[in-house]
Design an enzyme around this catalytic site. Structure first.
Site, PDB file in Angstrom:
ATOM      1  N   THR A 127       0.813  -1.210   0.000  1.00  0.00           N
ATOM      2  CA  THR A 127       0.000   0.000   0.000  1.00  0.00           C
ATOM      3  C   THR A 127       0.850   1.265   0.000  1.00  0.00           C
ATOM      4  OG1 THR A 127      -1.712  -1.178   1.229  1.00  0.00           O
ATOM      5  CG2 THR A 127      -1.862   1.211   1.188  1.00  0.00           C
ATOM      6  N   GLU A 242      -4.608 -15.207   1.780  1.00  0.00           N
ATOM      7  CA  GLU A 242      -4.619 -14.029   2.656  1.00  0.00           C
ATOM      8  C   GLU A 242      -6.034 -13.721   3.141  1.00  0.00           C
ATOM      9  OE1 GLU A 242      -3.741  -9.194   2.485  1.00  0.00           O
ATOM     10  OE2 GLU A 242      -2.997 -10.504   0.885  1.00  0.00           O
ATOM     11  N   GLU A 367     -16.297  -3.600  -0.480  1.00  0.00           N
ATOM     12  CA  GLU A 367     -16.717  -3.209  -1.823  1.00  0.00           C
ATOM     13  C   GLU A 367     -15.901  -3.941  -2.895  1.00  0.00           C
ATOM     14  OE1 GLU A 367     -18.034  -0.405   1.136  1.00  0.00           O
ATOM     15  OE2 GLU A 367     -16.022  -1.129   0.679  1.00  0.00           O
TER      16      GLU A 367
END
Length: 385
Positions: A127, A242, A367
């Site tokens: 990230t 994961e 989402e």
């Protein structure tokens, strides 16, 4: 509901894991929350107990057992009796598989012994400050230069960011391809590799989360994972496990919250009787019990599918979606049933509530999970136009 996926050897293993968590992790949880990270020594102790990378070859100190049920047990017992900030699941099940499955023999010989012993703590850096889940927008770059790569960029929200000794770092190596990403092993002490501030979070107080910076870091060719430019494919290969590991943890914390609340409503009295005797309480607890059993059955089946190497991205996404959403509802309901006590930091349910809020965000937001499941149904606008 009785769970049927475990054999006697799994239950014996669970007993030993539970004793470890009760003796070596749980008693330190409050101190770790105040410090903002766990002690490095707990990884060494877990390694001595054989709880790090059960799947690793025996020559590295592992048990050589490729059965996710053992990892499932470690996660469940840590969530119940240990501390959620002890990210043994990140070390074992999210990062170590990159080395175990993708690295060459020389790399495994170099790194796996320390990973299994707990001397080398793992982290993964994907990230970035401005991209979030959009890996195609990654700005961290690595340029090949003879016998090494020059790495530049920044990562954020990195779990084990302070404690981590070996970091799997994703960087763009082909600027002309959106998915032209490679994976590198960055080691503690490499010149130009710096840790930023330890980030303060709503929950998970004992889990160290940090910013990482790479300023002209020279990463040797021998630290490239697999082939250059194949990083996006490697990431996709690891995502199902994961997300399933995340789902296992969500179920364990939700079940723990339920058990704490069941005990509380049996003891807490109002208007002359236990609050568990009121119809509203009974119905709320009954609803949660039914939903937890249903979701646990699905997760357990996903574990068996992963063991058989037939777990799909859609199945794993569904597990992550449903369990994270259920965990959120259970935590909210359990706080409500605790009344004012549920809002007090001294009660475990209060801390669990804030810890759980990240579940619907990390490892892919709810989402994103819906998007993956929907595309699996053939409802993909890119292919329907």
């Amino acid at each position: 509901m009785q769970r049927t996926i475990f054999e006697p050897e799994h239950e014996q293993f669970r007993d030993s894991v539970r004793k470890f968590m009760q003796a070596e992790v749980g008693p330190h949880a409050e101190r770790w929350r105040e410090a903002g990270m766990v002690d490095r020594e707990v990884y060494l102790k877990a390694g001595e107990q054989g709880l790090l990378c059960v799947f690793a070859d025996e020559k590295y100190g592992g048990a050589g057992i490729d059965d996710l049920r053992f990892d499932q047990i470690i996660v469940e017992e840590n969530m119940r009796y240990g501390d959620i900030g002890f990210y043994i699941n990140l070390h074992n099940d999210l990062v170590a598989p990159y080395i175990h499955k993708l690295c060459n023999q020389e790399q495994k010989d170099r790194f796996m012994p320390g990973i299994v012993s707990g001397e080398t703590i793992l982290a993964v850096a994907m990230t970035e400050p401005s991209t979030g889940s959009d890996l195609a927008g990654m700005k961290t770059r690595a340029v090949e230069n003879g016998d090494h790569w020059v790495l530049n960029g920044a990562k954020t929200y990195i779990s084990n960011g302070i404690l981590g000794d070996l970091i799997v770092v994703a960087a763009r190596t082909d600027p002309d391809r959106p998915h032209g990403i490679s994976l590198f092993l960055v080691e503690r002490g490499m010149e130009g590799f710096e840790r930023g501030r330890k980030l303060e979070k709503m929950g998970l107080k004992s889990q160290d989360t940090a910013e990482l910076f790479f300023n002209d870091v020279k990463v040797p060719q021998k630290n490239l994972i697999g082939e250059a430019g194949q990083g996006f494919k490697y990431l996709a290969q690891m995502l199902a496990q994961e997300r399933l590991i995340a789902a296992i943890g969500f179920m364990a914390t939700a079940q723990t919250a339920f058990d704490l609340t069941l005990e509380y409503v049996k003891e807490r009295r109002a208007f002359g009787k236990p609050i568990g005797a009121f119809q509203n309480t009974r119905f709320k607890m009954a609803q949660m019990r039914a939903e937890l059993d249903m979701a646990q059955t699905y997760v357990d089946q996903c574990v068996l599918l992963l063991n058989d190497k037939t777990l799909t991205a859609e199945d794993a996404s569904a597990a992550k979606l449903l369990t994270s959403e259920l965990e959120g509802r259970v935590m909210d309901e359990c706080v409500q049933l605790h009344g004012g006590a549920g809002y007090m930091e001294e009660y475990r349910i209060s801390r669990m509530f804030t810890d759980a809020r990240i579940s619907r965000i990390f490892a892919g937001t709810s989402e994103i999970m819906l998007e993956i499941i929907g595309r699996g149904l053939g409802l993909d606008e890119r292919k329907m136009n």
